[in-house]
Design an enzyme around this catalytic site. Structure first.
Site: not given
Ligand SMILES: Cc1ncc(C[n+]2csc(CCOP(=O)(O)OP(=O)(O)O)c2C)c(N)n1
Ligand SMILES: [Mg+2]
Lengths: 336, 326
Positions: B60, B129
């Site tokens: 990322e 998450h």
């Protein structure tokens, strides 16, 4: 190489050394603030590599030890010095300082303080060249210490998978601040690490500018030829401390002396003298003219330039002239 | 005018912007061959090819950095990060690089990137998450942060974000991708600044952004059945915040509830209350109330998760409290 080019290269390196030493003096006079990382001792690397690149055409990016890279890439030295002074005429309008020199007019895309951050930025610049199908390449200069960041591994991997036209130049000066490479890094020869990403790489003496140029020429040829990235490592040594407050207590005087013997300016000057290209008097003359140029042009410009206006504090934070269609405000007729 | 899903709106904006400018690209994990975790880029790989619809490795920070570097040379990347939780890995390139390059280059280099990512709790995705984290970006100078509440803004704000010269963070929501809404067929842009009064009212102001606007709207409907006229404001942009719209509403209703899905501390609600205090403190008839998540990592268990995250009834209860009817 023509004699005149050799003399020019020697003069450039002498100029870069004087630029750095003079900024040290200005720092001591408190005309320059913040951190100041000097390049003295490593001049052959940036000078030699960029001599082989197409400056102004290729993209160049590096870390915080960036003055010399910027100037060799084509940024006016007086603007770089004005930036160190924090002046409005500086390369970054006084907003960046020593560690953040930018000059997009010559595609020098910045100095960055975050160790390892330029890796992906460089690969991105290379991606842009590839997308636009130009023959430009991106050249990223970073230290040995940067190779222990995740960005090194992530970026080398992507650059290799996507065959990006980027040249990674590792200036291995054996230290990351005060930590010697063998105390922090499992692999001492940095070029070997690129092999993990299926990338061409090599290691060379970074003190001898002729060696640097020869190696850089073929690496750049590889990258510009569409063969993907290349990782080139130069062994070098910084003569001064990491930044201004560094006592160099972590390394021996003997080691410093050994490397001083291989000072890139001294090596090249002696080579040109031995070849009968220059005399001691010629070199003294070069030193004198460099000194004059730095005082009368570079320093003078920095000293006499205006400070940024405090009213402009928030200028440059976001686009100062945004298209109202994208920005707003929200109008009633916009499909609310 | 067609009714389309939120993900389709994003996909359409991508498609149009990719067609409009050859230097627009999209990049992210599984966005190409796989079509995107939320289908927001489906079919684009086939249409625009691997050089412009780029499947990245799971890196990322660096693929975001590559997008930023490309943007410095004129490319306009739309970077997808699969979940805002993973955007934490890209904070160096987003906050230390993209947000600052324009300023520290004296305005000479800009970074016109778009970073899209879903924040928010969906259903039992558990602590790693379910982060919201909008506050992290909204407190960073040099970024724009927008939070489309439905397909209209999802489409129109992405289009504007691509064309804007600043780095724009678009915070979507895991639970909104299938939400449907009317989107005009012709091309249009929705601005990246400005809150919107999505329901006019006179007794109390309910302020939300992203998913929490829907909680406010549901609460407003219930309040209406109780004879209370609630005004609902969608902040739309968390950076910069539209102070005028907030002030005008509070000066009218004198009462405020702010709904956020995030934890309260140093968050959106805290910021809005500061804005109100600075803009129109004396217009208030009652202390403002925040509706927010519990101060815990989001639990997996269904009952616990429900208890941790605010819902429309929580907004209603807060409104009744502010109205002195609790
Ligand atoms: C992400 C990050 N961590 C730590 C630092 C502090 N720091 C600045 S320079 C440096 C050493 C870097 O060494 P190297 O990459 O070898 O470059 P050199 O200074 O030798 O040119 C460190 C640790 C930083 N600036 N950024
Ligand atoms: Mg080093």
């Amino acid at each position: 190489m023509k004699a005149s080019d050799q003399t020019r290269l020697l003069r450039e390196m002498i100029f870069f050394r004087r630029f750095e030493e003079r900024s040290f003096e200005a720092y001591m006079e408190r005309k320059i603030g913040g951190f100041l990382h000097l390049y003295s001792g490593q001049e052959a690397v940036a000078t030699g590599v960029l001599e082989m690149a197409r400056c102004g055409h290729d993209y160049v990016i590096t870390g915080y030890r960036d003055h010399v890279h910027a100037i060799k890439a084509g940024a006016p030295a007086r603007e770089v010095m004005a930036e160190l002074y924090g002046k409005e005429t500086g390369s970054s309008r006084g907003r960046g300082g020593s560690m953040h020199i930018f000059d997009p007019t010559v595609n020098f895309m910045g100095g960055y303080a975050l160790v390892g951050q330029p890796f992906p930025l460089a690969a991105g610049l290379a991606m842009a060249c590839k997308l636009k199908k130009t023959d430009q390449i991106a050249i990223c200069f970073l230290g040995d210490g940067a190779n222990n960041q995740g960005t090194f591994h992530e970026t080398l991997n992507m650059a290799s998978v996507w065959k990006l036209p980027v040249l990674f130049v590792c200036e291995n000066n054996l230290y990351a601040i005060g930590t010697r490479i063998d105390r922090s890094t499992a692999v001492r020869d940095q070029y070997k690490r690129a092999a993990a990403y299926n990338m061409e790489s090599s290691q060379h003496d970074g003190q001898d500018i002729d060696t640097v140029m020869k190696a850089a020429r073929s690496a750049i040829h590889h990258v510009r030829g569409g063969n993907g990235p290349y990782f080139i490592e130069f062994l070098t040594y910084r003569q001064r401390g990491h930044s201004m407050s560094d006592s160099n207590a972590y390394r021996s005087k003997e080691e410093e002396r050994e490397w001083a013997e291989r000072d890139p300016i001294k090596l090249y000057g002696e080579r040109l003298k031995a070849a009968g290209r220059l005399t001691d008097a010629d070199i003294a003359q070069i030193e004198k003219s460099v000194q004059d140029e730095i005082e009368n042009d570079v320093i003078r410009f920095a000293e006499e330039s205006p400070e940024p206006r405090v009213e402009d504090l928030t200028k440059y934070c976001l686009d100062d002239n945004p298209n109202p269609q994208w920005i707003g405000p929200l109008r009633g007729d916009q499909h609310g | 005018m067609a009714e389309i899903a939120y993900w389709e709106a994003i996909r359409r904006a991508h498609d149009e912007e990719l067609a409009n400018d050859p230097l627009v690209i999209a990049m992210g994990e599984d966005i190409g061959v796989a079509g995107g975790t939320y289908k927001a880029t489906s079919g684009l790989y086939q249409k625009y090819g691997p050089e412009r619809i780029i499947d990245t490795p799971i890196s990322e920070n660096s693929y975001t950095g590559i997008g930023i570097g490309a943007s410095m040379a004129g490319v306009r990347p739309i970077i997808e990060i699969m979940s805002i939780n993973f955007a934490l890995l890209a904070l160096d390139t987003l906050i230390n690089a993209a947000a600052k390059i324009r300023y520290m280059s004296g305005g000479r280099v800009s970074c016109p990137i778009v970073m899209r990512t879903p924040g928010g709790t969906a259903h039992q995705l558990a602590a790693q998450h379910s982060a919201r984290l909008a506050r992290m970006f909204m407190s960073t100078a040099g970024l724009r942060v927008v939070t489309p509440r439905g397909p209209l803004d999802a489409y129109g704000m992405l289009k504007s974000a691509v064309r804007c010269n600043d780095p724009v963070i678009i915070i979507e929501h895991e639970s909104m991708y299938n939400m449907r809404g009317e989107v005009p067929d012709q091309e249009f842009f929705r601005p990246l600044e400005g809150a919107e009064v999505v329901r006019a009212g006179s007794d109390i102001t309910l302020i939300g952004y992203n998913y929490s606007v829907h909680l406010c709207l549901a609460a407003a409907a219930k309040l209406a059945s109780m004879g209370v006229s609630a005004e609902v404001i969608d902040l739309r942009a968390l950076k910069p915040i539209d102070r005028d719209t907030i002030r005008r509403s509070v000066e009218k209703t004198h009462k405020v509830v702010i709904a956020e899905e995030d934890e309260a501390a140093v968050g959106v609600g805290a910021e809005i209350i500061s804005v109100i205090t600075e803009e129109c403190f004396f217009a208030l008839d009652a202390q403002p109330v925040r509706v927010h998540a519990a101060d815990v990592p989001v639990p997996y268990n269904r009952q616990l998760e429900k208890a941790a995250i605010p819902n429309a009834d929580d907004v209603l209860a807060a409104a009744l409290k502010v109205l002195g009817r609790a």
